[in-house]
Every structure is written in structure tokens, then in C-alpha cells.
Design an enzyme around this catalytic site. Structure first.
Site, PDB file in Angstrom:
ATOM      1  N   CYS A 171      57.634 -32.049  24.636  1.00 33.49           N
ATOM      2  CA  CYS A 171      56.525 -30.917  24.813  1.00 33.49           C
ATOM      3  C   CYS A 171      56.707 -29.995  23.819  1.00 33.49           C
ATOM      4  CB  CYS A 171      56.690 -30.269  25.677  1.00 33.49           C
ATOM      5  SG  CYS A 171      58.083 -28.807  26.271  1.00 33.49           S
ATOM      6  N   THR A 195      60.722 -29.546  20.969  1.00 35.46           N
ATOM      7  CA  THR A 195      60.850 -29.605  19.314  1.00 35.46           C
ATOM      8  C   THR A 195      61.066 -28.579  18.476  1.00 35.46           C
ATOM      9  OG1 THR A 195      59.218 -30.688  19.003  1.00 35.46           O
ATOM     10  CG2 THR A 195      60.922 -31.893  19.253  1.00 35.46           C
ATOM     11  N   ASN A 196      60.288 -27.083  19.163  1.00 38.48           N
ATOM     12  CA  ASN A 196      60.122 -26.112  18.678  1.00 38.48           C
ATOM     13  C   ASN A 196      61.588 -25.210  19.263  1.00 38.48           C
ATOM     14  OD1 ASN A 196      57.421 -26.120  18.746  1.00 38.48           O
ATOM     15  ND2 ASN A 196      57.065 -24.526  20.485  1.00 38.48           N
ATOM     16  N   GLY A 230      38.273 -34.483  -8.870  1.00 37.73           N
ATOM     17  CA  GLY A 230      37.501 -33.445 -10.095  1.00 37.73           C
ATOM     18  C   GLY A 230      39.105 -32.610 -10.498  1.00 37.73           C
ATOM     19  N   ARG A 283      40.111 -43.196 -17.772  1.00 35.53           N
ATOM     20  CA  ARG A 283      40.134 -42.624 -15.892  1.00 35.53           C
ATOM     21  C   ARG A 283      41.829 -42.199 -15.848  1.00 35.53           C
ATOM     22  NH1 ARG A 283      35.046 -45.752 -14.044  1.00 35.53           N
ATOM     23  NH2 ARG A 283      35.406 -43.857 -12.577  1.00 35.53           N
ATOM     24  N   MET A 287      42.088 -33.755 -11.833  1.00 33.17           N
ATOM     25  CA  MET A 287      42.160 -34.113 -13.163  1.00 33.17           C
ATOM     26  C   MET A 287      40.746 -34.560 -14.147  1.00 33.17           C
ATOM     27  SD  MET A 287      45.303 -37.059 -12.219  1.00 33.17           S
ATOM     28  CE  MET A 287      44.599 -37.633 -11.256  1.00 33.17           C
ATOM     29  N   SER A 328      62.588 -33.364  28.294  1.00 34.42           N
ATOM     30  CA  SER A 328      61.705 -33.375  27.208  1.00 34.42           C
ATOM     31  C   SER A 328      61.909 -32.370  26.429  1.00 34.42           C
ATOM     32  CB  SER A 328      60.795 -32.724  28.354  1.00 34.42           C
ATOM     33  OG  SER A 328      59.331 -32.527  27.410  1.00 34.42           O
ATOM     34  N   ARG A 341      57.991 -25.776  34.359  1.00 36.92           N
ATOM     35  CA  ARG A 341      60.047 -25.381  33.307  1.00 36.92           C
ATOM     36  C   ARG A 341      60.320 -24.336  34.211  1.00 36.92           C
ATOM     37  NH1 ARG A 341      59.893 -23.599  27.704  1.00 36.92           N
ATOM     38  NH2 ARG A 341      58.423 -22.076  28.568  1.00 36.92           N
ATOM     39  N   LYS A 376      40.956 -45.664  -7.987  1.00 38.39           N
ATOM     40  CA  LYS A 376      40.167 -46.399  -8.640  1.00 38.39           C
ATOM     41  C   LYS A 376      40.047 -47.202  -9.290  1.00 38.39           C
ATOM     42  CE  LYS A 376      38.365 -42.553 -11.205  1.00 38.39           C
ATOM     43  NZ  LYS A 376      38.347 -41.548 -12.019  1.00 38.39           N
ATOM     44  N   ARG A 393      34.660 -46.447  -3.265  1.00 38.39           N
ATOM     45  CA  ARG A 393      36.300 -45.295  -2.543  1.00 38.39           C
ATOM     46  C   ARG A 393      36.178 -45.606  -1.326  1.00 38.39           C
ATOM     47  NH1 ARG A 393      36.594 -40.154  -5.853  1.00 38.39           N
ATOM     48  NH2 ARG A 393      34.784 -39.247  -5.506  1.00 38.39           N
ATOM     49  N   HIS A 411      53.620 -16.926  18.271  1.00 35.37           N
ATOM     50  CA  HIS A 411      52.609 -16.689  18.717  1.00 35.37           C
ATOM     51  C   HIS A 411      51.465 -17.041  19.209  1.00 35.37           C
ATOM     52  CE1 HIS A 411      51.526 -14.218  22.535  1.00 35.37           C
ATOM     53  NE2 HIS A 411      52.278 -15.201  23.334  1.00 35.37           N
ATOM     54  N   TYR A 436      56.414 -40.108  26.118  1.00 37.89           N
ATOM     55  CA  TYR A 436      54.537 -40.118  26.244  1.00 37.89           C
ATOM     56  C   TYR A 436      55.171 -37.976  25.384  1.00 37.89           C
ATOM     57  CZ  TYR A 436      56.591 -36.256  29.759  1.00 37.89           C
ATOM     58  OH  TYR A 436      57.452 -35.310  29.153  1.00 37.89           O
ATOM     59  N   ARG A 449      54.367 -23.724  31.790  1.00 35.21           N
ATOM     60  CA  ARG A 449      55.644 -22.543  31.056  1.00 35.21           C
ATOM     61  C   ARG A 449      55.293 -21.428  33.195  1.00 35.21           C
ATOM     62  NH1 ARG A 449      53.956 -23.334  25.386  1.00 35.21           N
ATOM     63  NH2 ARG A 449      52.775 -23.208  26.046  1.00 35.21           N
ATOM     64  N   GLU A 462      66.463 -29.340  24.547  1.00 36.70           N
ATOM     65  CA  GLU A 462      65.964 -28.339  22.655  1.00 36.70           C
ATOM     66  C   GLU A 462      67.517 -27.340  22.079  1.00 36.70           C
ATOM     67  OE1 GLU A 462      63.687 -25.188  24.569  1.00 36.70           O
ATOM     68  OE2 GLU A 462      64.305 -25.820  26.289  1.00 36.70           O
TER      69      GLU A 462
HETATM   70  P1  ADP Z   1      36.328 -38.917 -11.682  1.00 42.29           P
HETATM   71  O1  ADP Z   1      37.699 -39.495 -11.239  1.00 42.29           O
HETATM   72  O2  ADP Z   1      36.436 -37.275 -11.852  1.00 42.29           O
HETATM   73  O3  ADP Z   1      35.603 -38.600 -11.037  1.00 42.29           O
HETATM   74  P2  ADP Z   1      35.831 -40.936 -13.603  1.00 42.29           P
HETATM   75  O4  ADP Z   1      36.781 -41.381 -13.770  1.00 42.29           O
HETATM   76  O5  ADP Z   1      35.592 -41.340 -12.329  1.00 42.29           O
HETATM   77  O6  ADP Z   1      36.573 -38.926 -13.420  1.00 42.29           O
HETATM   78  O7  ADP Z   1      34.819 -40.292 -14.056  1.00 42.29           O
HETATM   79  C1  ADP Z   1      33.777 -39.679 -14.672  1.00 42.29           C
HETATM   80  C2  ADP Z   1      32.409 -40.249 -14.884  1.00 42.29           C
HETATM   81  O8  ADP Z   1      32.056 -40.786 -15.908  1.00 42.29           O
HETATM   82  C3  ADP Z   1      31.875 -41.455 -14.243  1.00 42.29           C
HETATM   83  O9  ADP Z   1      31.868 -41.265 -12.706  1.00 42.29           O
HETATM   84  C4  ADP Z   1      30.999 -42.205 -14.532  1.00 42.29           C
HETATM   85  O10 ADP Z   1      29.286 -41.658 -14.356  1.00 42.29           O
HETATM   86  C5  ADP Z   1      31.496 -42.488 -16.157  1.00 42.29           C
HETATM   87  N1  ADP Z   1      32.357 -43.195 -16.681  1.00 42.29           N
HETATM   88  C6  ADP Z   1      33.628 -43.325 -16.753  1.00 42.29           C
HETATM   89  N2  ADP Z   1      33.838 -44.084 -17.135  1.00 42.29           N
HETATM   90  C7  ADP Z   1      32.566 -44.711 -17.446  1.00 42.29           C
HETATM   91  C8  ADP Z   1      32.411 -45.949 -18.854  1.00 42.29           C
HETATM   92  N3  ADP Z   1      33.428 -46.905 -18.587  1.00 42.29           N
HETATM   93  N4  ADP Z   1      30.842 -46.402 -18.322  1.00 42.29           N
HETATM   94  C9  ADP Z   1      30.178 -45.255 -18.082  1.00 42.29           C
HETATM   95  N5  ADP Z   1      30.853 -44.250 -17.554  1.00 42.29           N
HETATM   96  C10 ADP Z   1      31.348 -44.142 -17.019  1.00 42.29           C
HETATM   97 MG    MG Z   2      62.244 -23.648  24.540  1.00 40.18          MG
HETATM   98 MG    MG Z   3      34.421 -40.553 -10.450  1.00 44.58          MG
END
Ligand code: ADP
Ligand code: MG
Ligand code: MG
Length: 934
Positions: free
Chosen positions: A888, A824-825, A137, A128, A139, A821, A667, A58, A372, A490, A908, A611, A802
Site C-alpha cells: 500500500c 513501502t514508504n 536528435g 548513423r 546523437m 500489507s 488502518r 535503427k 520504429r 505530502h 494485490y 487511513r 513497514e
Molecule cells: P536521426 O536518428 O537523428 O534521425 P538518422 O541516422 O536517422 O538520424 O539520419 C537522419 C536522416 O539522414 C535520415 O532521416 C535520412 O533522411 C538521412 N540519411 C541517413 N542515412 C542515409 C542514407 N544512407 N541515404 C540517404 N539519406 C540518409
Molecule cells: Mg507507515
Molecule cells: Mg532518423
């Protein structure tokens, strides 16, 4: 999606090594010694897209967007190193970090023209989380920080919008209360719903300023009651507490579980972004939303996403109100929509990949809050990569880096109709051994599977574990489900080789093979009941769920024309690009002509492991093999072998032919002979029954003889027993017969003018003299065959490396071997002393205690087993510079292991036919030395 492979990197990467001690050193030297806080704003950022390790995904995205001139609210990023220091200091943020944060905050206040806690110009910020790998979602994030009883009035005065000011305040108290003070969300929701009910409000947005003031008052009471303290009014205290809480959220159970599943290292930590707030909740000219530049499910080039008017942050994903499709933004806020299209298109071009973005519109002004690489299905990944090349956004060799190799297997397997799948609840989960959807009636034996399948029934084979002679049943079943075993048990290996959906090691399944029942989640199923499972997720459900076949498989099997399948053509195009980039060859492990054909169709150019003993299980052969084993003298044994010769010759002929002149490594016999005989316990029961029943003397005598032989062959530790080259040395006539079958088949083809390259491989060699003994037999028999046939064929003799002694003495062994060859198993089994069939009993504990990060049978232990591979390569090549080197084991199809094999310079890798596409792509990425997602 891309993260999975990249995250597979073991913790001790060069990067981790350099950053960690440096962070410590910085802490010791004090402020100024090391930079922990990076500013972004005013069109300039101290960070960039190349600083994900330090700034998190981020933070680096915000920096990059700022530098690109996009409208990003200014802010600062506290680095992941600070997170490490926080934990090292016993969950305390060191002063040096705090000082740098305060300094950057001053700069932010200047940029924003507002100050934290100022009564008339209050600066509000979000705090954030954001690690190197996105963990959606998992953290925490806090919005509207800086509000208190005074600043809320300041905000109201500045905006002339009391409703908005108090809506922001109540949101802040709730988020802060939940994330920092760890008060359950429900405590706040309860009050909120209470106010809504009293005021007869249907939607959150129906609440007016007075109502929201009431909510704020109630929330503050909740805080006092649950946290035993008042809601902190000092914004700086709010900030410090929130920052530390975000560091802590790295270790919440959700985040930990996510990292476990996606193999993200624990030590890397999260960054914290403190960013000026912009508001999507000021009224109907404001909005917030999320989107993708292309459809992440099917890859279609379409603007994809959702938004909500007059809303903030999580509202869109939280499902409080139903968001609108993003296309509708065009008519609601046309100017902002146009800009959004423009900016996100630019971002896609800039990053040369699909972007997943978050935005907020405040009073018609658009702000970008996140970008991202978008997670996508394997299907979408292939569509997108090929489209981006067509659009000239990326070059073919760049497109090769846009697809996670692992995700290709999704394209090969039949899939559940997603809507149908959702209707059922999962009863348990096992290891997702072989991807694909399986739905069928439960059977408990391989024979029953065959019988029912022949009647046209769809069956799933459920076993405690599977054994080699279940193959026929596995082949006929829709899928295989076992209660024990690991990823290379297996059932898993064979499942993958067949491309058969398999879930193994579903430990909660109680399989009672005698009573023919399964008990799980309090329900008992018997033969004929319907069961479904997903080999990609490992989920098991009771009932019948409709599936759809994969087009690519239909094309490979010749049932569909390539031109008729768009996805096949794209898949093929991508892999052809990969072929141009990779250095290593790709072979397949295939035992029979049909498997070889599949492997070739998937792009394997050679067999790395054929085999021969799997052929012994073929129809009508087991009795002959048993006769060979039961023979108590060489003459009788040779008689049985003579019967096997034409059958094996036929098999080899077929395999050679299917591989169109590419090398085929065969083999010689490997498993201990008892595997070809009935189980001792079963025989004892049969003998006892016959004895009681009296009658047929001859049958009884035969069974008794068989039982005696089984008891003779009984071994305490068969994996270390009489197997591999040890069999060839004690029964040279077996090696003779197999050589003869191979060379005769090759001569037949030579006479037909068909090219073939046999490579005869002796397993389990640890002593050069073992190989010398066997090579002498091979050369002698080959010379005899050439003479008799009047043709000559070029062939090689080599060995599997092996056992650890094989690696250590590779220099000596290479004098006799024309190729190595790496098996590695077995090399993993013998290096660790772990049995791959028993590891299931303790692996999960090892992993949860972080003693082992990954299953060493699925992903090569590069530190230990890998060192033996490296040693084997180096020592072998010293003796014989042109020594051909391959692998292999199951690792030959594992992307992160493939990166290792590229580094040690193997010629290979060889893997199951259905893994060939994965290996082709992974080998290309390895040659470019890029792990997808980094
Ligand atoms: P997550 O990683 O769970 O998506 P974010 O840090 O991206 O959490 O925050 C979630 C949401 O919070 C963002 O999508 C945005 O809508 C809102 N948000 C975060 N920072 C700001 C900000 N500076 N201003 C306005 N909205 C924000
Ligand atoms: Mg063997
Ligand atoms: Mg986000």
C-alpha cells in the site's frame, strides 16, 4: 513514449550482465572470437528486430526491413558492444572491431558496385547513430561520407549533375566539421549565408554548381582555421573518425540529459550504422521525408508526415525550408507515394504497432531508411491500441502491451490548450508530482484558498511545503506548487490522491510566506497574481492559461454518460482487456467515501489502505481529537473517543458501501499525536500576545495548557517516535474505539443485507507481541459488538510490514496476522535511513553522481527494500500459506515496482484512486512479463 517504463529497468539486468563481460572476453580473444559488425543488404541481413540490444533500434529496424524485402540501401551495423569497448579502451576502437568493419565494408562495396574513394565509382555512405531506445536528435549522424576533391568529380561525372555533387560535398564537410571536428555549426552557416547573399539566392536550392563550389572552398578554410588541420581527404580516415565521433556523441550533454529524463541507462551505448547513401537532392524527381502510419497526437488513422523535394537528411526537421504535408506527395511523385503507403502499411502489420518512418526518393525510386514504433501521447496510445484490435491487427492481450501505463494519467488530467501554453515562457521547473494543468491566482494559505475558491475564484496554492491540515485548501485549489519536497512529499502524495495537478520541489521558487510573495526568475508575485503550471512536465509559467477538462474524469464522476465519450469507452475497453490478463488484484488507498467511490469507478476492487486519521481532520472533528489528546486521564480520553465513535462509524459505513462488498483494509491510528495540535511556535506567539494584552484569563489558561501538552508531545524525530502500534499499545482505548466503529458499521450493513469485508490493519509492527496485544483488543471488541448487535461479520486482522524488523521476523508475525500489507514508504525510509520529507535536499546530487538512479520513494529499490519485501513474503507464507499479501505504499502505483511485486507473488497492489488505471495496465503487463518498449 513506450520507452520510459522499459528504460526504468535498473542497469543490473540479466541482459546487461551477460553482454558486458562477453564483450570484454571477445576483445581479449581477438578477431573472430566475437561478432561486432552485422551486414545488411541484397534482401538479407545478419540482424533482426530481436537484436535491439546489440544493433540499436535503427540497426535492428534496417535489418528487419531488409529481410522483409523492402528497398533499404545496404550497409553494416557496428554493435553497441563495440561502443562499450570504445569507452573501456580509453576512447579507442579496438582493432578487432576495425578489422570486422573493413571486412564488412568490402562486402558493401561489392553489393553496391562502388568503392570508397574510387575516382569513377565512388561509394558514399552515411554514418548513423542508433541506441536501443530512440533518442531523437540527441546523437549525431553524418551523410555523404567518402567525398573528397577527387570523388566529388567522379560523382559529378557519373550523375552528370555537378550541382548535386557539390551540394552533397558541402553538406558532408559541414556535418563532418561539426560532429567530428567539433566546429560550431554557425561558422559554416555564416559562410553559407554569405554566398547566398552574394548570389541573391533566396533558397538553398537556388544555388548553382559554381556557387556550391565556392561554399566548399570556404568550408575548407573554416575547417583549417578552426580545427588546425585540413579537411581529411582519405575516405577511410573519414570513416574511422566519424564512427568514433558517433560513439562519443553517446556522451554529449544533450544525450546525457535525455537519458536522465527518460531514465535510460548510461552503460548501454549506441550502435553505429554505415549505410550506402541514396540521394534525395538530385533534383525535382527526388525527395526526402518522415512520417507516421497514424497520427501520434490523437491516434487518428491517417497517414501523417512531411517531405521536401530536392533535399537531404535533416532538411525536413531542421526547418530550413517549410516541408509539404505528406499527402501532397501523391501528386508530386505518385509511384513513390503508392509504394510508401504500401510499405509502411506492411511495416505496421509486421510490427503490429504504429510506425514512425524515414524515407528518401532518388530519381523516383523509393528507399526506406528507418522504421520504429512511433512515440505518441497517452491519448493517441489508447486510440491506436483499441483501433488495432478492431482492425484485427492485434489481439486484445497484445493491445495491452501497446500503451505505456504511465501515459494513461495524461488522459485523466485537465490539459492546457496547447496553443495557449506555447505563448508563455517557463520561469522554472519542479518535480512533476501529479499530472494535469493548473492555472489560478496565487494564494499562500489553505484557508485563503478555501475562502477565494468559495467566491468562485480559481486559485493555486503555493507553499514552501504542505502539511496535513492544508488538505482543505489543496482540495479547493486548481493545483499545488511547493518549493521543497520530493515525489512522495505530502503535497505530492495528496495531490495524486486527489488527482490534483501538483508540482513540488521547485527549488528556484523563493516562497516568502510571511510577506506573501514568491520570487522566481527575477520576478516577484503576490497574492492574487496569476500562475500556471503543468503537473506532467513540471513547468511553471506566470499568467493565466486556458485549460480543458478530461472527459474520462467527467464520466467517472457521473457528469457525463459513458456512451457520450469515445475516449472513455476506449480507455475502459483497454483496461477490461488488461483485467483479463493480470493476476494481481488492484486496490486503492482511499480514506473517505467519495474517494472510495472514485476508486471503485476507476476499477479498484478493494481498499488497500484507509487511513483513519485523515478522518480526524474532517470538519468539526479537530476540537474533539484535541480534547482526546489533551485528556490527562483515561476517563476523559474515553469521553472524547465516545464523541468520535459515531463519526468514524459513519465514515466506515460510507467507505464499505462505496466498495460494494470488496475488501476494505482500515488502518488504526498511525501518526504521532502532535500532528493534530497547533504548532509549538504559533502557540508561543499566541500565549505571548494574550499575556501582553491581559484580559481573558480563561483563554490564556487554555492556551498555556495546550502549549504544555504540545511541549510534552514534542519529539526530536517524530517519524521514529510515538506513533503507529505504539499509540495503540499506550492508549488501548483508541484501538477499542476504532475497532468498535469499524465492526459496528459492518454490522449495520449486514443488517441492511449489504456485504462488506473489513480488514483491520495495525501499523508499524516490528514485534509479534505488539500485534498480539492489539489483535486481542480487536477480537474482544468485535465479539462484544457482535453480541450486542446480534449479527456476525467476517473480518481479518493483519499488519503493515513497514519496519525492517517486521520483514525479518515475518515468520513469527504471520502467526498472528491474517494478512500483510507492505508499507513501502516507511520501509524505504527505514531501510535507507532517508527521511522522505528531507530527501529533496540531496537526492538530485545522488542522482547526478549516479549513486542512486531513481528516487527510491517513487520507484521501489528492488535490491534493498525489495529484498525485505521478498523476505517478508517468503517467511510469512511459510508460517501461513494462505497469508494475503499486498502493498500500500506509493510504489503500488508505479509500473516498474509493480513488475517486481508480480515476481514476488503479492496478491494485490494498492495505490491512489487516480493511479488505479495505471496499476491495472501495469499489472497486466507484469503478468505477461513484458515491459513496454522492449
Ligand atoms: P536521426 O536518428 O537523428 O534521425 P538518422 O541516422 O536517422 O538520424 O539520419 C537522419 C536522416 O539522414 C535520415 O532521416 C535520412 O533522411 C538521412 N540519411 C541517413 N542515412 C542515409 C542514407 N544512407 N541515404 C540517404 N539519406 C540518409
Ligand atoms: Mg507507515
Ligand atoms: Mg532518423
Amino acid at each position: 513514449m513506450a520507452k520510459k517504463t522499459s528504460a526504468k529497468k535498473p542497469p543490473a539486468t540479466a541482459k546487461a550482465k551477460t553482454t558486458k563481460p562477453a564483450a570484454k572476453a571477445g576483445a581479449k580473444k581477438g578477431a573472430g572470437a566475437r561478432k561486432y559488425v552485422y551486414f545488411f543488404g541484397h534482401g538479407k541481413a545478419e540482424g533482426s528486430r530481436h537484436m535491439k540490444d546489440l544493433l540499436g533500434g535503427k540497426g535492428s529496424g534496417l535489418a528487419e526491413m531488409t529481410n522483409a524485402g523492402l528497398p533499404v540501401p545496404p550497409g553494416l551495423t557496428i554493435s553497441t558492444e563495440a561502443c562499450t569497448l570504445y569507452y573501456e579502451g580509453g576512447k579507442k576502437t579496438p582493432k578487432v572491431v576495425d578489422d570486422q568493419m573493413i571486412a564488412a565494408l568490402k562486402k558493401l562495396e561489392q553489393t553496391a558496385g562502388a568503392a570508397l574513394g574510387s575516382p569513377d565509382h565512388p561509394l558514399l555512405v552515411s554514418v548513423r547513430s542508433g541506441a536501443k531506445f530512440s533518442m531523437p536528435g540527441m546523437m549525431d549522424t553524418i551523410l555523404n561520407l567518402g567525398l573528397n576533391d577527387t570523388t566529388v568529380e567522379g560523382l559529378k561525372a557519373r550523375t552528370g549533375n555537378g550541382r548535386f555533387a557539390y551540394d552533397s560535398y558541402r553538406r558532408f564537410i559541414q556535418m563532418f566539421g561539426n560532429v567530428v571536428l567539433e566546429i560550431p555549426k554557425s561558422a559554416f552557416e555564416h559562410e553559407f549565408d554569405g554566398v547566398k547573399a552574394e548570389r541573391r539566392a533566396r533558397l538553398d536550392t537556388d544555388l548553382d554548381e559554381a556557387a556550391l563550389k565556392d561554399v566548399v572552398a570556404r568550408y575548407k578554410k573554416v575547417v583549417r582555421a578552426k580545427a588546425g588541420r585540413g579537411f581529411p581527404q582519405d575516405p577511410l580516415e573519414q570513416l574511422r573518425m566519424s564512427r568514433d565521433a558517433v560513439f562519443r556523441s553517446w556522451q554529449n550533454p544533450r544525450a546525457k540529459e535525455y537519458r536522465r529524463i527518460y531514465e535510460i541507462p548510461d552503460h548501454i551505448g549506441t550502435a553505429v550504422n554505415v549505410q550506402m547513401m541514396v540521394f534525395g537532392n538530385t533534383g525535382n524527381r527526388s525527395a526526402t521525408g518522415v512520417g507516421f502510419t497514424r497520427n501520434p497526437a490523437n491516434g487518428a488513422k491517417e497517414f501523417y508526415g512531411e517531405f521536401l523535394v530536392n533535399a537531404q537528411g535533416e532538411d525536413v526537421v531542421a526547418g530550413i525550408r517549410t516541408p509539404q504535408p505528406i499527402g501532397e506527395l501523391q501528386s508530386v511523385l505518385p509511384q513513390a507515394y503508392r509504394e510508401l503507403r504500401q510499405f509502411t502499411t506492411r511495416l505496421e502489420k509486421h510490427y503490429k504497432d504504429v510506425q514512425d518512418f524515414e524515407f528518401t526518393i532518388q530519381d523516383e525510386r523509393l528507399y526506406m531508411l528507418q522504421t520504429r514504433s512511433g512515440k505518441r501521447t497517452g491519448y493517441a496510445a489508447v486510440v491506436i491500441a483499441t483501433d488495432l484490435v478492431k482492425e484485427k491487427l492485434v489481439k486484445p492481450e497484445e493491445a495491452v502491451l501497446l500503451v505505456d501505463p504511465e501515459s494513461l494519467s495524461q488522459l485523466l488530467s485537465p490539459i492546457f490548450d496547447p496553443a495557449e501554453w506555447k505563448k508563455f515562457a517557463a520561469v522554472t521547473r519542479g518535480l512533476p508530482a501529479s499530472p494535469g494543468a493548473a492555472s489560478g491566482q496565487v494564494v499562500f494559505t489553505a484557508d485563503r484558498a478555501v475562502e477565494w475558491a468559495q467566491q468562485g475564484k480559481k486559485v493555486v496554492l503555493v507553499r514552501k511545503e504542505t502539511v496535513p491540515d492544508d488538505i482543505h485548501g489543496m482540495f479547493m485549489a486548481q493545483g499545488v506548487l511547493t518549493a521543497t519536497g520530493g515525489m512522495t512529499s505530502h503535497a505530492a502524495v495528496v495531490g495524486r490522491q486527489m488527482g490534483k495537478p501538483s508540482v513540488v520541489g521547485a527549488g528556484e521558487l523563493e516562497v516568502n510566506e510571511r510577506a506573501q510573495t514568491i520570487t522566481v526568475a527575477g520576478r516577484t508575485l503576490k497574492e492574487g497574481d496569476w500562475l500556471s503550471f503543468d503537473g506532467l512536465s513540471g513547468e511553471v509559467k506566470i499568467g493565466q492559461v486556458a485549460t480543458q477538462p478530461s472527459e474520462i474524469l467527467q464520466v467517472v464522476a457521473g457528469q457525463m454518460k459513458p456512451e457520450a465519450s469515445d475516449i472513455f469507452q476506449r480507455f475502459n475497453r483497454l483496461l477490461t482487456w488488461a483485467d483479463k490478463v493480470r493476476r494481481m488484484g488492484i486496490r486503492a488507498n482511499a480514506d473517505q467515501p467519495d474517494q472510495a467511490e472514485t476508486a471503485y469507478a476507476f476499477g479498484a476492487r478493494g481498499i488497500g489502505l484507509c487511513r483513519t486519521e485523515h478522518m480526524f481532520f474532517g470538519e468539526g472533528r479537530i476540537p474533539i481529537v484535541q480534547r482526546m489528546i489533551l485528556a490527562d486521564n483515561e476517563k476523559d480520553r474515553r469521553k472524547a473517543l465516545d464523541e468520535l465513535l459515531p463519526l468514524q462509524r459513519n465514515d466506515f459505513y460510507g467507505v464499505f458501501k462505496a466498495m460494494h462488498g470488496t475488501p476494505v483494509t482500515i488502518r488504526t491510528i498511525d501518526p504521532p499525536l502532535h500532528e493534530f495540535l497547533p504548532k509549538r511556535e504559533d502557540l508561543m506567539v499566541e500565549v505571548a500576545k494574550l499575556e501582553v494584552a491581559g484580559g481573558n484569563e480563561q483563554a490564556l489558561a487554555e492556551k498555556r495548557k495546550l502549549l504544555r501538552r504540545v511541549e510534552q508531545l514534542h519529539e526530536f524525530n517524530p517519524m521514529l517516535g510515538h506513533r503507529g502500534v505504539r499509540l495503540g499499545i499506550t492508549y488501548p482505548e483508541i484501538t477499542e474505539m476504532q475497532t468498535r466503529a469499524i465492526i459496528e458499521a459492518a454490522c449495520m450493513l449486514a443488517k441492511e443485507g449489504v456485504k462488506c469485508q473489513p480488514e483491520i490493519m495495525i501499523p508499524l509492527v516490528g514485534l509479534v507481541k505488539e500485534l498480539r496485544d492489539q489483535a486481542a483488543i480487536v477480537h474482544r471488541v468485535a465479539a462484544e459488538v457482535f453480541k450486542a448487535q446480534g449479527v456476525k461479520v467476517k473480518y481479518l486482522v493483519g499488519t503493515m510490514i513497514e519496519v525492517p524488523r517486521g520483514s525479518v521476523t515475518a515468520g513469527e508475525i504471520a502467526a498472528e496476522a491474517e494478512f500483510f500489507s507492505f508499507g513501502t514508504n516507511d520501509l524505504t525510509q527505514l531501510t535507507f535511513g532517508f527521511s522522505r520529507d528531507d530527501i529533496g535536499k540531496f537526492l538530485s546530487v545522488y542522482q547526478s553522481k549516479k549513486i542512486l538512479e531513481r528516487d527510491p520513494f517513487a520507484s521501489l529499490d528492488t535490491v534493498g527494500v525489495g529484498e525485505l519485501v521478498r523476505m517478508g513474503c517468503e517467511r510469512g507464507r511459510q508460517t501461513r500459506p494462505d497469508l494475503k499479501l499486498g502493498v500500500c505504499g506509493e510504489h503500488g502505483g508505479d509500473p516498474s515496482s509493480i513488475h517486481f511485486f508480480e515476481k514476488v507473488g503479492l496478491n494485490y497492489v494498492s495505490c491512489s484512486p487516480y493511479r488505479v488505471p495505471v496499476a491495472r495496465l501495469a499489472a497486466a503487463q507484469a503478468a505477461l512479463n513484458v515491459k513496454v518498449g522492449d
